[in-house]
Design an enzyme around this catalytic site. Sequence first.
Site, PDB file in Angstrom:
ATOM      1  N   ASP A 218      30.866 -45.085 -42.909  1.00 24.64           N
ATOM      2  CA  ASP A 218      31.162 -43.648 -43.000  1.00 24.64           C
ATOM      3  C   ASP A 218      32.295 -43.287 -42.046  1.00 24.64           C
ATOM      4  O   ASP A 218      32.204 -42.307 -41.301  1.00 24.64           O
ATOM      5  CB  ASP A 218      29.914 -42.817 -42.692  1.00 24.64           C
ATOM      6  CG  ASP A 218      30.039 -41.371 -43.179  1.00 24.64           C
ATOM      7  OD1 ASP A 218      30.884 -41.116 -44.065  1.00 24.64           O
ATOM      8  OD2 ASP A 218      29.313 -40.506 -42.674  1.00 24.64           O
TER       9      ASP A 218
ATOM     10  N   ASN B 109      34.068 -38.232 -37.852  1.00 25.34           N
ATOM     11  CA  ASN B 109      33.243 -39.179 -37.109  1.00 25.34           C
ATOM     12  C   ASN B 109      34.032 -39.953 -36.060  1.00 25.34           C
ATOM     13  O   ASN B 109      33.547 -40.955 -35.536  1.00 25.34           O
ATOM     14  CB  ASN B 109      32.567 -40.163 -38.070  1.00 25.34           C
ATOM     15  CG  ASN B 109      31.436 -39.513 -38.846  1.00 25.34           C
ATOM     16  OD1 ASN B 109      30.951 -38.446 -38.463  1.00 25.34           O
ATOM     17  ND2 ASN B 109      31.027 -40.131 -39.931  1.00 25.34           N
TER      18      ASN B 109
ATOM     19  N   LYS C 153      35.466 -41.598 -41.044  1.00 23.67           N
ATOM     20  CA  LYS C 153      36.241 -40.428 -41.448  1.00 23.67           C
ATOM     21  C   LYS C 153      36.662 -39.698 -40.183  1.00 23.67           C
ATOM     22  O   LYS C 153      36.148 -39.973 -39.082  1.00 23.67           O
ATOM     23  CB  LYS C 153      35.424 -39.511 -42.357  1.00 23.67           C
ATOM     24  CG  LYS C 153      34.114 -39.026 -41.745  1.00 23.67           C
ATOM     25  CD  LYS C 153      33.305 -38.205 -42.743  1.00 23.67           C
ATOM     26  CE  LYS C 153      31.986 -37.739 -42.126  1.00 23.67           C
ATOM     27  NZ  LYS C 153      31.170 -36.963 -43.083  1.00 23.67           N
TER      28      LYS C 153
END
Length: 265
Positions: free
Chosen positions: A215, A220, A217
């Site tokens: 995840d 993050n 991105k």
Amino acid sequence: MGGVGCRQGQQTQVAASHKGGNIQVPWVRGWKSLWSGVGTMRSGLEEFWELQGHQCLHQETLEKPLSEWPVPQFIDLFLPEFPIRPIRGQQQLKILGLVAKGSFGTVLKVLDCAQKAVFAVKVVSKIKVLQKDTLRQCKEEVSIQRQINHPFVHSLGDTWQGKRHLFIMCSYCSTDLYSLWSAVGCFPEVSVRLFAAELVLVLCYLHDLGIIHRDVKMENVLVDERGHLKLTDFGLSRYLPQGTRAYTICGTLQYMGEREANTGG
């Protein structure tokens, strides 16, 4: 830490039927069924939030005494990754604000009044973990972060469990890469090169350990006070032995291609 970005997209995780997908453990399914009928209840977190004001709150405010807990199994399921912390008279946490709220939990900015230090605390509902059958994933998130030691990874501070919630405490960073980009409009090339180099270094480090983040991105990727990156939110991460692959479609819908989001292709 699932859902810690300031601008959150909807996260999704769909287990495929191929070998290597999520393991449906029978006793987890039993707990999932047991708690699926539980309605909305007033949680210790809600009381904690309402009482914040300008006072320092003891950890007792988060949860009721252990003697009032309903069933021992509801504690044991989350051990040893989420231990039961004894109430220490000097340990106080004061909520300073809400950092983010996502599908996997709420992240609060808190002040440890004893240490005079600011931390980020992710709060996850136990019932939601069991209802969504993400117990293994939740425990693996903590297990992975405890074994990571890298300057460009958001460091894990402490974890514990209360009556209805799991708590994951980490160091606090005031902004993330997406918020910074939104504020300045465009990064200079020298900054982009630095950010790219730091991100590649940390991903290579994780892959050498057999860890996939799943995840990555801008939301993050936190930015510390010195301008360096801190990769965070390991809620979807997992170990993957060399030569194997995962068959779970996961991530943030807004960052997926249309065909991938709809069909998993």
